[in-house]
Structure formats: C-alpha cells, structure tokens
Scaffold this motif. Structure first.
Motif, PDB file in Angstrom:
ATOM      1  N   ARG A  47       0.712  -1.236   0.156  1.00  0.00           N
ATOM      2  CA  ARG A  47       0.130   0.081  -0.086  1.00  0.00           C
ATOM      3  C   ARG A  47       0.885   1.205  -0.028  1.00  0.00           C
ATOM      4  O   ARG A  47       0.401   2.286  -0.881  1.00  0.00           O
ATOM      5  CB  ARG A  47      -0.764  -0.008   1.037  1.00  0.00           C
ATOM      6  N   SER A  48       1.788   1.444   0.872  1.00  0.00           N
ATOM      7  CA  SER A  48       2.849   2.396   1.035  1.00  0.00           C
ATOM      8  C   SER A  48       3.348   2.636  -0.472  1.00  0.00           C
ATOM      9  O   SER A  48       3.590   3.841  -0.890  1.00  0.00           O
ATOM     10  CB  SER A  48       3.907   2.291   2.071  1.00  0.00           C
ATOM     11  N   PHE A  49       4.106   1.620  -1.119  1.00  0.00           N
ATOM     12  CA  PHE A  49       4.394   1.665  -2.576  1.00  0.00           C
ATOM     13  C   PHE A  49       3.800   2.174  -3.546  1.00  0.00           C
ATOM     14  O   PHE A  49       4.083   2.905  -4.180  1.00  0.00           O
ATOM     15  CB  PHE A  49       5.346   0.342  -2.599  1.00  0.00           C
ATOM     16  N   LEU A  50       2.465   1.545  -3.331  1.00  0.00           N
ATOM     17  CA  LEU A  50       1.406   2.068  -4.402  1.00  0.00           C
ATOM     18  C   LEU A  50       1.258   3.515  -4.281  1.00  0.00           C
ATOM     19  O   LEU A  50       1.148   4.142  -5.312  1.00  0.00           O
ATOM     20  CB  LEU A  50       0.070   1.116  -4.313  1.00  0.00           C
ATOM     21  N   THR A  51       1.244   3.947  -2.929  1.00  0.00           N
ATOM     22  CA  THR A  51       0.847   5.456  -2.932  1.00  0.00           C
ATOM     23  C   THR A  51       1.887   6.281  -3.484  1.00  0.00           C
ATOM     24  O   THR A  51       1.990   7.175  -4.087  1.00  0.00           O
ATOM     25  CB  THR A  51       0.915   5.681  -1.267  1.00  0.00           C
ATOM     26  N   LEU A  52       3.269   5.689  -3.220  1.00  0.00           N
ATOM     27  CA  LEU A  52       4.434   6.415  -3.900  1.00  0.00           C
ATOM     28  C   LEU A  52       4.549   6.237  -5.443  1.00  0.00           C
ATOM     29  O   LEU A  52       4.667   7.182  -6.277  1.00  0.00           O
ATOM     30  CB  LEU A  52       5.750   5.837  -3.298  1.00  0.00           C
ATOM     31  N   LEU A  53       3.980   5.086  -5.977  1.00  0.00           N
ATOM     32  CA  LEU A  53       3.937   5.046  -7.463  1.00  0.00           C
ATOM     33  C   LEU A  53       2.900   5.961  -8.364  1.00  0.00           C
ATOM     34  O   LEU A  53       2.886   6.429  -9.479  1.00  0.00           O
ATOM     35  CB  LEU A  53       3.593   3.550  -7.959  1.00  0.00           C
ATOM     36  N   PHE A 160       1.933  -0.593 -16.811  1.00  0.00           N
ATOM     37  CA  PHE A 160       2.977   0.324 -17.372  1.00  0.00           C
ATOM     38  C   PHE A 160       4.090   0.495 -16.435  1.00  0.00           C
ATOM     39  O   PHE A 160       5.179   0.322 -16.633  1.00  0.00           O
ATOM     40  CB  PHE A 160       2.192   1.518 -17.891  1.00  0.00           C
ATOM     41  N   VAL A 161       3.920   0.705 -15.221  1.00  0.00           N
ATOM     42  CA  VAL A 161       4.799   0.898 -14.171  1.00  0.00           C
ATOM     43  C   VAL A 161       5.679  -0.243 -13.774  1.00  0.00           C
ATOM     44  O   VAL A 161       7.067  -0.220 -13.975  1.00  0.00           O
ATOM     45  CB  VAL A 161       4.662   1.590 -12.810  1.00  0.00           C
ATOM     46  N   PHE A 162       5.084  -1.473 -13.556  1.00  0.00           N
ATOM     47  CA  PHE A 162       5.710  -2.795 -13.616  1.00  0.00           C
ATOM     48  C   PHE A 162       6.874  -2.867 -14.490  1.00  0.00           C
ATOM     49  O   PHE A 162       8.053  -3.285 -14.379  1.00  0.00           O
ATOM     50  CB  PHE A 162       4.764  -3.882 -13.304  1.00  0.00           C
ATOM     51  N   ASN A 163       6.470  -2.786 -15.861  1.00  0.00           N
ATOM     52  CA  ASN A 163       7.387  -3.134 -16.760  1.00  0.00           C
ATOM     53  C   ASN A 163       8.709  -2.120 -16.948  1.00  0.00           C
ATOM     54  O   ASN A 163       9.941  -2.384 -17.179  1.00  0.00           O
ATOM     55  CB  ASN A 163       6.798  -3.074 -18.280  1.00  0.00           C
TER      56      ASN A 163
END
Length: 249
Positions: A47-53, A160-163
């Motif tokens: 959740r914290s990383f998703l917020t950052l992304l 998109f972010v993952f790749n």
C-alpha cells in the motif's frame, strides 16, 4: 564393435542432459518459491509503495474499471517488492546453474556479487520510480492535453509501471554482468575499453527501448546512468578478469 562402443557414450550424454534438466527444474522451483515468499512479505509494504507510485499522477486519481482490479493491482505492486527481496536467491540459482562446481574463492566472491546485484536492482527500481516515472508521466500526460484529458485505469497504469521499473532495475545489473563475463574470460578490460563507441550505441538503443517517451531528455536520463554503470563494469572487470584457458595447443 563401433555400435557397441557408442551406446554407453550416448547413454551417458542422455543421462547428463537429463541431469541438467533436473538441476534446472530444481533451481527454477527455488527461484519461483523465493519470489512467492518475497511477494508475501511485499504485501506488508504494498500500500505504501502503491501510494508512492501514483504520486506522479498529481491530483488525478486512477480509476478501477473491474471489480477485482484493486486486488490484482495490490499483488502486482507486492510482486515488484517481492522481486527485489528475492533477487539474492534468483541470482545465486542462475550463477550456480551456469557455473557449476564453483571453487572456494568463487563462492567467497558470491558474498560480494549477490548483495551488490541486489542493491543495484533496488537502486534501479528506486531510480525509475522516483526520478524517471515522474518525468515520463508528466510528458505523456501533457501531450495533446488541450484535446485529451488523461484518465488512467489503475491496472493498466501499474502494468506500465511494472514493466518500466523492472526493466530499468535489471539494466542496473550491467556492471556485474560485465564482471561475470570478464571472470569467465569472455571479454577483457582492454576490449571493453576499446569498445566504448559501440557501447554508447547499444546503450542508446537500450535507453530508447526502455524509455516510454520519445523525447531525448528522458532517453538521456536513462542513458547517462547506464553509461556510468558500464564504466563501473570496466573497473570491476579489471579486478575479476581471468584469461580463458585453452586446451590442446
């Protein structure tokens, strides 16, 4: 007599090939298991990383278009963290399969190589998430913004972010790949130094493929770190280089 003599050799070759396949299977299982364990641990910080992304999106909020999309996205983000956590195990399994029968000195070298590779991958993920992603997304969002309002599906956005972050993270492993090839005697520091002009062309192509935007600024933002890593790889190659041994005169 000739047929009788070749049967054991063929049988040994088949057994050897089967043994390699079994070894590959076992190492793949261990690598996949490490990613699964890392992903489970990654759910703690997902959740914290998703917020950052999604910070580069500014005030816009991504949209969920399917009922299970939020859950899928959550585990995709956890998978990115899981790859970072599992990288030491993955690298060890790859090296142990490619170069079996490591000497005691080579095994000691792994205590440096594996943590360094993990750190470089993590730095690449951080660089792409914190530096490259905001610039790229700003460019993509502003293109034809007077005609089109950008509204992103969260699943498509995270894919998109993952790749993006995984490929840049892997590209940051360049110095250790160069050192590994020098250790095997495939390349020498002299060859690497003399091939800088070709390296620049290759790195420019890699940057063009990785970068999701066609503008030269973002391509340069990727290419410069890659070239610095290439130069760092040459330094490591001088330490690890071992000339290839030839047999039979």
């Amino acid at each position: 007599m000739t047929t009788l003599m070749t049967v054991p050799n063929d049988r040994e070759a088949v057994m050897s090939f089967t043994g390699h396949l079994m070894d590959l299977r076992n190492r793949l299982i261990k690598a996949v298991a490490s990613v699964l364990v890392g992903t489970v641990l990654g759910t703690i910080f997902a959740r914290s990383f998703l917020t950052l992304l999604i910070l580069p999106m500014g005030e816009a909020r991504p949209q969920s278009l399917r009922p299970a999309e939020n859950i899928i996205v959550y585990f995709k983000v956890a998978l990115i963290l899981g790859l970072v956590l599992a990288m030491p195990v993955i690298l060890y399994q790859i090296i142990a399969f490619i170069v079996p029968g490591l000497t005691r000195g080579e095994k000691r070298a792994l205590y440096f190589v594996i943590p360094a590779a993990t750190l470089l991958f993590a730095i690449g993920v951080a660089f792409s998430s914190l530096v490259m992603l905001p610039f790229s997304l700003n460019y993509l969002s502003s293109f034809l913004s007077d005609l089109i309002e950008p509204q992103y599906s969260i699943d498509y956005y995270i894919s998109f972010v993952f790749n993006f972050v995984v490929w840049i993270g892997l590209s940051f492993e360049t110095p250790l790949l160069i050192a590994f090839m020098a250790r095997l005697g495939v390349v020498s520091p002299t060859q690497l130094g003399g091939g800088r002009r070709y390296a620049i062309v290759i790195l420019a192509l890699v940057a063009a493929i990785i970068t999701p935007t066609p503008d030269p600024f973002n391509m340069t933002l990727v290419m410069v770190p890659l070239y610095i890593l290439y130069e760092f790889g040459i330094i490591l190659a001088r330490w690890f280089y071992r000339p290839r041994t030839t047999y039979g005169g």
